[in-house]
Design a protein around this motif. Structure first.
Motif, PDB file in Angstrom:
ATOM      1  N   CYS A   7       0.848  -1.182   0.000  1.00 26.87           N
ATOM      2  CA  CYS A   7       0.000   0.000   0.000  1.00 26.87           C
ATOM      3  C   CYS A   7       0.888   1.237   0.000  1.00 26.87           C
ATOM      4  CB  CYS A   7      -0.918   0.018   1.222  1.00 26.87           C
ATOM      5  SG  CYS A   7      -1.974   1.476   1.299  1.00 26.87           S
ATOM      6  N   VAL A   8       0.628   2.134  -0.912  1.00 27.48           N
ATOM      7  CA  VAL A   8       1.363   3.396  -0.989  1.00 27.48           C
ATOM      8  C   VAL A   8       0.529   4.472  -0.299  1.00 27.48           C
ATOM      9  CG1 VAL A   8       2.287   5.169  -2.524  1.00 27.48           C
ATOM     10  CG2 VAL A   8       2.572   2.743  -3.090  1.00 27.48           C
ATOM     11  N   VAL A   9       1.180   5.209   0.589  1.00 30.98           N
ATOM     12  CA  VAL A   9       0.533   6.280   1.344  1.00 30.98           C
ATOM     13  C   VAL A   9       1.141   7.601   0.893  1.00 30.98           C
ATOM     14  CG1 VAL A   9       0.015   7.176   3.648  1.00 30.98           C
ATOM     15  CG2 VAL A   9       0.353   4.702   3.326  1.00 30.98           C
ATOM     16  N   HIS A  10       0.286   8.524   0.437  1.00 29.71           N
ATOM     17  CA  HIS A  10       0.785   9.840   0.032  1.00 29.71           C
ATOM     18  C   HIS A  10       0.466  10.855   1.118  1.00 29.71           C
ATOM     19  CE1 HIS A  10       0.495  13.677  -2.504  1.00 29.71           C
ATOM     20  NE2 HIS A  10       1.768  13.425  -2.265  1.00 29.71           N
ATOM     21  N   VAL A  11       1.507  11.509   1.616  1.00 33.45           N
ATOM     22  CA  VAL A  11       1.353  12.579   2.600  1.00 33.45           C
ATOM     23  C   VAL A  11       1.700  13.891   1.911  1.00 33.45           C
ATOM     24  CG1 VAL A  11       2.138  13.541   4.793  1.00 33.45           C
ATOM     25  CG2 VAL A  11       1.918  11.058   4.526  1.00 33.45           C
ATOM     26  N   ARG A  12       0.746  14.793   1.864  1.00 39.78           N
ATOM     27  CA  ARG A  12       0.986  16.132   1.306  1.00 39.78           C
ATOM     28  C   ARG A  12       1.243  17.060   2.476  1.00 39.78           C
ATOM     29  NH1 ARG A  12      -0.911  19.662  -2.920  1.00 39.78           N
ATOM     30  NH2 ARG A  12       0.145  21.625  -2.505  1.00 39.78           N
ATOM     31  N   GLY A  13       2.429  17.587   2.518  1.00 43.66           N
ATOM     32  CA  GLY A  13       2.796  18.554   3.549  1.00 43.66           C
ATOM     33  C   GLY A  13       3.102  19.869   2.877  1.00 43.66           C
ATOM     34  N   GLY A  14       4.363  20.255   2.919  1.00 44.31           N
ATOM     35  CA  GLY A  14       4.803  21.465   2.226  1.00 44.31           C
ATOM     36  C   GLY A  14       3.922  22.659   2.511  1.00 44.31           C
ATOM     37  N   ASP A  15       3.328  23.210   1.458  1.00 40.51           N
ATOM     38  CA  ASP A  15       2.488  24.395   1.613  1.00 40.51           C
ATOM     39  C   ASP A  15       1.191  24.116   2.368  1.00 40.51           C
ATOM     40  OD1 ASP A  15       1.595  22.871  -0.545  1.00 40.51           O
ATOM     41  OD2 ASP A  15       0.752  24.591  -1.582  1.00 40.51           O
ATOM     42  N   ARG A  17       0.986  22.791   5.205  1.00 49.17           N
ATOM     43  CA  ARG A  17       1.246  23.089   6.619  1.00 49.17           C
ATOM     44  C   ARG A  17       0.741  24.483   7.006  1.00 49.17           C
ATOM     45  NH1 ARG A  17       6.406  21.133   9.610  1.00 49.17           N
ATOM     46  NH2 ARG A  17       6.873  19.147   8.642  1.00 49.17           N
ATOM     47  N   HIS A  18       0.706  25.378   6.026  1.00 47.30           N
ATOM     48  CA  HIS A  18       0.326  26.765   6.283  1.00 47.30           C
ATOM     49  C   HIS A  18      -0.980  27.132   5.579  1.00 47.30           C
ATOM     50  CE1 HIS A  18       4.345  26.923   7.881  1.00 47.30           C
ATOM     51  NE2 HIS A  18       4.805  26.490   6.727  1.00 47.30           N
ATOM     52  N   ALA A  19      -1.782  26.137   5.252  1.00 50.31           N
ATOM     53  CA  ALA A  19      -3.023  26.375   4.501  1.00 50.31           C
ATOM     54  C   ALA A  19      -4.247  26.184   5.391  1.00 50.31           C
ATOM     55  CB  ALA A  19      -3.072  25.451   3.287  1.00 50.31           C
ATOM     56  N   GLY A  20      -4.222  26.767   6.557  1.00 46.90           N
ATOM     57  CA  GLY A  20      -5.373  26.651   7.454  1.00 46.90           C
ATOM     58  C   GLY A  20      -5.586  25.220   7.908  1.00 46.90           C
ATOM     59  N   ILE A  21      -6.809  24.738   7.755  1.00 51.34           N
ATOM     60  CA  ILE A  21      -7.118  23.379   8.226  1.00 51.34           C
ATOM     61  C   ILE A  21      -7.172  22.369   7.078  1.00 51.34           C
ATOM     62  CG2 ILE A  21      -8.251  24.138  10.339  1.00 51.34           C
ATOM     63  CD1 ILE A  21     -10.930  23.743   8.977  1.00 51.34           C
ATOM     64  N   THR A  22      -6.460  22.652   6.002  1.00 49.82           N
ATOM     65  CA  THR A  22      -6.427  21.745   4.858  1.00 49.82           C
ATOM     66  C   THR A  22      -5.561  20.514   5.133  1.00 49.82           C
ATOM     67  OG1 THR A  22      -6.745  23.617   3.391  1.00 49.82           O
ATOM     68  CG2 THR A  22      -5.943  21.605   2.394  1.00 49.82           C
ATOM     69  N   LEU A  23      -4.515  20.663   5.924  1.00 50.09           N
ATOM     70  CA  LEU A  23      -3.604  19.553   6.219  1.00 50.09           C
ATOM     71  C   LEU A  23      -4.363  18.430   6.928  1.00 50.09           C
ATOM     72  CD1 LEU A  23      -0.587  18.622   6.246  1.00 50.09           C
ATOM     73  CD2 LEU A  23      -0.485  19.576   8.560  1.00 50.09           C
ATOM     74  N   LEU A  24      -4.235  17.223   6.398  1.00 54.20           N
ATOM     75  CA  LEU A  24      -4.890  16.077   7.035  1.00 54.20           C
ATOM     76  C   LEU A  24      -4.215  15.753   8.361  1.00 54.20           C
ATOM     77  CD1 LEU A  24      -5.330  13.828   3.881  1.00 54.20           C
ATOM     78  CD2 LEU A  24      -7.151  14.968   5.169  1.00 54.20           C
ATOM     79  N   PRO A  25      -4.983  15.356   9.375  1.00 58.02           N
ATOM     80  CA  PRO A  25      -4.393  15.029  10.670  1.00 58.02           C
ATOM     81  C   PRO A  25      -3.767  13.632  10.685  1.00 58.02           C
ATOM     82  CG  PRO A  25      -6.749  14.709  10.768  1.00 58.02           C
ATOM     83  CD  PRO A  25      -6.447  15.275   9.399  1.00 58.02           C
ATOM     84  N   LYS A  26      -2.929  13.407  11.649  1.00 55.45           N
ATOM     85  CA  LYS A  26      -2.294  12.100  11.833  1.00 55.45           C
ATOM     86  C   LYS A  26      -3.343  10.999  11.962  1.00 55.45           C
ATOM     87  CE  LYS A  26       1.272   9.793  14.540  1.00 55.45           C
ATOM     88  NZ  LYS A  26       2.375   9.981  15.481  1.00 55.45           N
TER      89      LYS A  26
END
Length: 156
Positions: A7-15, A17-26
Motif C-alpha cells: 500500500c502506498v501512502v501519500h502525505v501532502r505537507g509542504g504548503d 502546513r500553512h493552509a489553514g485546516i487543509t492539512l490532514l491530521p495524523k
C-alpha cells in the motif's frame, strides 16, 4: 504494477502546513492504515511525500520512498515540492494496487489514472475533511469506486 500486499501512502505537507485546516491530521492516516490492515494483515506500507519531516511524524516507522530520497532536483515541479523529480512519485501512485491518498490533486490524478488500483482510501469531503460543516470541497474529487474515510474512522 506493485504487489497486492503493498500500500502506498501519500502525505501532502509542504504548503499545506500553512493552509489553514487543509492539512490532514495524523488520525486520518492511522485510521486508513488500520483499515488496510484489517483488509489484508500482510499489507506492507510505503510513503511518498513532499515533506519528509511531517511524514515521519504522521506515519511513524513507515519507510519513505520516491523523490524525497533523491538529491536530483526537478526543474518543472511546483514551488512547494522541494525534493526530487515528481514524475517518480507519480509513477509510484500510478502503479500501486492499494492507495491511501491525501487531499491533493497530485494524489487524485495519480490514483485516478491508475489502471492497477484495486482499493483507494481518500479523505471524505476532500479539502473540507477537517471542517465542522459537511460539504465536498471540491465535489469533482468524488470517484464512485473509491472509499472515503470520515473523521470518525469510518469508510463510506
Amino acid at each position: 504494477p506493485l504487489d497486492e500486499n503493498i500500500c502506498v501512502v501519500h502525505v501532502r505537507g509542504g504548503d499545506y502546513r500553512h493552509a489553514g485546516i487543509t492539512l490532514l491530521p495524523k488520525q486520518y492516516y492511522q485510521d486508513a492504515i488500520r483499515y488496510m490492515k484489517e483488509r489484508n494483515p500482510y499489507m506492507l506500507f510505503f510513503a511518498i511525500t513532499d515533506d519528509v519531516e511531517l511524514t515521519r511524524y504522521m506515519l511513524d516507522d513507515i519507510p519513505i520512498v520516491g523523490s524525497c530520497t533523491m538529491k536530483e532536483r526537478d526543474p518543472y515541479s511546483a514551488p512547494h515540492h522541494t525534493n526530487g523529480r515528481t514524475d517518480i512519485d507519480f509513477k509510484i501512485l500510478n502503479s500501486a494496487k492499494n492507495l491511501i491518498i491525501a487531499n491533493s490533486s497530485f494524489s487524485f490524478w495519480g490514483a485516478y489514472t491508475n489502471k492497477n488500483n484495486g482499493f483507494v482510501i481518500a479523505p471524505k469531503f476532500w479539502s473540507a475533511y477537517n471542517y465542522q460543516e459537511e460539504f465536498w470541497s471540491t465535489g469533482q474529487m468524488q470517484v464512485p469506486e473509491w472509499n472515503y474515510l470520515d473523521k470518525k474512522g469510518n469508510i463510506i
